[in-house]
Write an enzyme that holds these catalytic residues in place. Structure first.
Site, PDB file in Angstrom:
ATOM      1  N   LYS A   1      37.352  43.106  49.996  1.00 34.21           N
ATOM      2  CA  LYS A   1      38.039  44.273  49.465  1.00 34.21           C
ATOM      3  C   LYS A   1      37.367  44.497  48.108  1.00 34.21           C
ATOM      4  O   LYS A   1      37.825  43.581  47.082  1.00 34.21           O
ATOM      5  CB  LYS A   1      39.623  44.162  49.366  1.00 34.21           C
ATOM      6  CG  LYS A   1      40.340  45.325  49.279  1.00 34.21           C
ATOM      7  CD  LYS A   1      40.369  46.223  48.173  1.00 34.21           C
ATOM      8  CE  LYS A   1      41.013  45.544  46.805  1.00 34.21           C
ATOM      9  NZ  LYS A   1      40.891  46.283  45.701  1.00 34.21           N
ATOM     10  N   PRO A   2      36.484  45.247  47.820  1.00 32.17           N
ATOM     11  CA  PRO A   2      36.084  45.527  46.377  1.00 32.17           C
ATOM     12  C   PRO A   2      37.024  46.242  45.547  1.00 32.17           C
ATOM     13  O   PRO A   2      37.835  46.964  45.901  1.00 32.17           O
ATOM     14  CB  PRO A   2      34.785  46.132  46.536  1.00 32.17           C
ATOM     15  CG  PRO A   2      35.037  46.889  47.939  1.00 32.17           C
ATOM     16  CD  PRO A   2      35.647  46.084  48.718  1.00 32.17           C
TER      17      PRO A   2
ATOM     18  N   SER B   1      43.006  38.884  37.314  1.00 33.91           N
ATOM     19  CA  SER B   1      43.762  38.659  36.410  1.00 33.91           C
ATOM     20  C   SER B   1      44.870  37.484  36.605  1.00 33.91           C
ATOM     21  O   SER B   1      45.160  37.280  37.787  1.00 33.91           O
ATOM     22  CB  SER B   1      44.708  39.710  35.840  1.00 33.91           C
ATOM     23  OG  SER B   1      45.612  40.023  36.817  1.00 33.91           O
TER      24      SER B   1
ATOM     25  N   GLU C   1      40.084  32.484  41.086  1.00 32.76           N
ATOM     26  CA  GLU C   1      39.364  32.404  39.611  1.00 32.76           C
ATOM     27  C   GLU C   1      39.673  33.481  38.733  1.00 32.76           C
ATOM     28  O   GLU C   1      39.701  34.649  39.158  1.00 32.76           O
ATOM     29  CB  GLU C   1      37.697  32.446  39.974  1.00 32.76           C
ATOM     30  CG  GLU C   1      37.057  32.436  38.539  1.00 32.76           C
ATOM     31  CD  GLU C   1      35.907  31.528  38.468  1.00 32.76           C
ATOM     32  OE1 GLU C   1      34.894  32.103  37.715  1.00 32.76           O
ATOM     33  OE2 GLU C   1      35.859  30.567  39.139  1.00 32.76           O
TER      34      GLU C   1
END
Length: 486
Positions: free
Chosen positions: A169-170, A220, A241
């Protein structure tokens, strides 16, 4: 910086406008899939995954090599889409080249996970054991907007090598590249049903977490926490990350020209839109003014790649709302007595938002620019008196992604670097994790969760180890454990 919204996708596809960061125009749109459509995609991937896993490591790597060739054949289309998405050209090409490296890196560490040898037990040699490595059937990847292709494939490629099917999911902020990449995937029949891009927004990502066996998220801290909680509710692993606030420590005796050069590149590369960017600098007081002067000189010479994208050093701010964060941090620092020595103003060119490298002096940890993630080309500099103080300042915060230390020699830099609470420390350079992918590292504190996406762990995290345990002698009877047994 991708967000997973709290509301689920609706029953009909939603049109999401897409902005060009160089012009500021919303000149494209994507359709986010419905929950039903995403569920169908997941079922399709699950059906195809056993055959993909059955190819074995060598077979899968051979197919993926053909995929990298298909990407290369469409290099012009992919690079053009990335260029519009991000407002930069050179880095767009580097992103495409990185896919070769991601495959080579996963292939290089695959051998230990092919081990199926029987081994005798140490205490009981007649009991033998052998491993079986099983991939998670379906992996979800939720990728961010700052390096759209690279950060989509940095998790997807090793997962595919491991034998997983993958849904990516970009980010809805930078989704244009997905269409030419999907066209390249369509050129490889074995891959078409096990590597699927599903462009959408945060609600799409939230639905994806409920459909997969393992989720990878880059973005985030706030959204990462929500992803982790949702994954924990399903007892599936979440590899996260998240944000960074990377410190650079410059010790007395360091090469100041080299330190200033590395600081600027480590902060301003890709307009600072990277989680491992240098975001705060601590300099030994005796060399503080000298270092500051050198950095101001270098920062003042940086050029925007406007109006000609083929010239200049840094591009626009990709995500419009990020410009507000940068403006707020600059204003906060200025209001608290900091000096803005270069840059400092959000500029508008062609409708896009731009910021030149902004060197900020006389800062302290009461300022947002020294506490909160910046994600832009701000270089706040603070003096310290002792190495102990430098380490304390570097460790004062919620993040622990990476950091850097400059000293007169590597040994000295390493002694200090070992005390910094972060997953990777660059010595006599900065942000080396953007250039060197072989060293496994983990994120500390709020900067992430799970094994490293680099080194052997980058592949191994997608495989579960099953133990086959065989007794070559007679089984023990119950009476062997009787109270009166001797």
């Amino acid at each position: 910086m991708t967000s997973a919204a709290t509301d689920a996708p609706r029953a009909t596809p939603r049109s999401i406008p897409v902005r060009d960061p160089r012009t500021g125009l919303y000149d494209a749109a994507i359709l986010a899939p419905t929950a039903s459509a995403l569920n169908n995609i997941a079922e399709r991937a699950r059906r195809a995954q056993p055959a993909w896993a059955g190819l074995g490591f060598e077979g899968r790597i051979a197919v993926l090599r053909r995929f990298t060739q298909a990407l290369e054949a469409r290099r012009g289309e992919i690079a053009a889409a990335l260029e519009i998405d991000t407002g930069r050209r050179r880095v767009a090409g580097i992103e495409i080249d990185s896919i070769h490296g991601a495959l080579a890196g996963a292939a290089a560490v695959a051998e230990p996970f092919q081990d199926a040898d029987w081994r005798p037990g140490r205490a009981s040699p007649h009991i033998q054991h052998a491993p079986q490595w099983l991939p998670y059937p379906l992996v979800g990847v939720i990728s961010p907007w700052n390096f759209p292709l690279l950060l989509s494939m940095i998790d997807a490629m090793p997962a595919l090598v491991a034998g997983c099917a993958v849904i990516v999911k970009p980010s809805e902020v930078t989704p244009r590249f997905a269409a030419p990449v999907m066209a390249a995937i369509a050129d490889i029949p074995e891959l078409e049903d096990v590597l699927i891009f599903a462009p959408g927004d945060g609600a799409t990502g939230q639905t994806l977490v409920d459909l997969v066996d393992c989720i990878c998220f880059t973005g985030s801290v706030a959204t990462g926490r929500r992803v982790a909680i949702q994954a924990a509710g399903r007892l599936i692993p979440a590899f996260l990350e998240l944000g960074g606030k990377d410190p650079l420590i410059v010790l007395e005796g360091a090469d100041l020209d080299a330190a200033a050069t590395a600081a600027l590149r480590g902060c301003a590369l890709s307009t600072g839109q990277a989680c491992q960017s240098i975001e705060r600098i601590y300099v030994a007081r005796p060399v503080h003014d000298d270092f500051l002067a050198r950095l101001v000189t270098l920062a003042s010479a940086v050029r925007l790649n406007w109006p000609d994208i083929t010239k200049g050093d840094i591009g626009p701010i990709i995500f419009e709302r990020q410009a507000d964060i940068l403006r707020d941090q600059i204003d906060d620092a200025r209001s608290r007595g900091a000096r803005i020595l270069t840059g400092g103003e959000i500029e508008s060119h062609g409708g896009g938002c731009w910021l030149r490298p902004t060197v900020i002096a006389d800062v302290d940890h009461d300022m947002a620019v020294m506490r909160d993630e910046t994600f832009g080309p701000l270089l706040p500099i603070m003096a310290f008196d002792t190495e102990e103080e430098a380490v304390r300042l570097a460790n004062d915060g919620e993040y622990g992604l990476s950091g850097a230390v400059f000293a007169a020699d590597i040994e000295h830099a390493a002694r200090v670097g070992r005390q910094v609470e972060a997953g990777a420390i660059s010595l006599n350079d900065a942000a080396l994790t953007t250039l060197f992918y072989e060293a496994g590292k983990q994120s500390f504190k709020a900067s992430g969760l799970g094994p490293s996406r680099m080194g052997a762990d980058g592949l191994g995290r997608f495989l579960r180890r099953k133990a086959l345990i065989a007794n070559t002698s007679a089984p023990l009877p119950l009476q062997a454990f009787s109270e009166d047994a001797r």
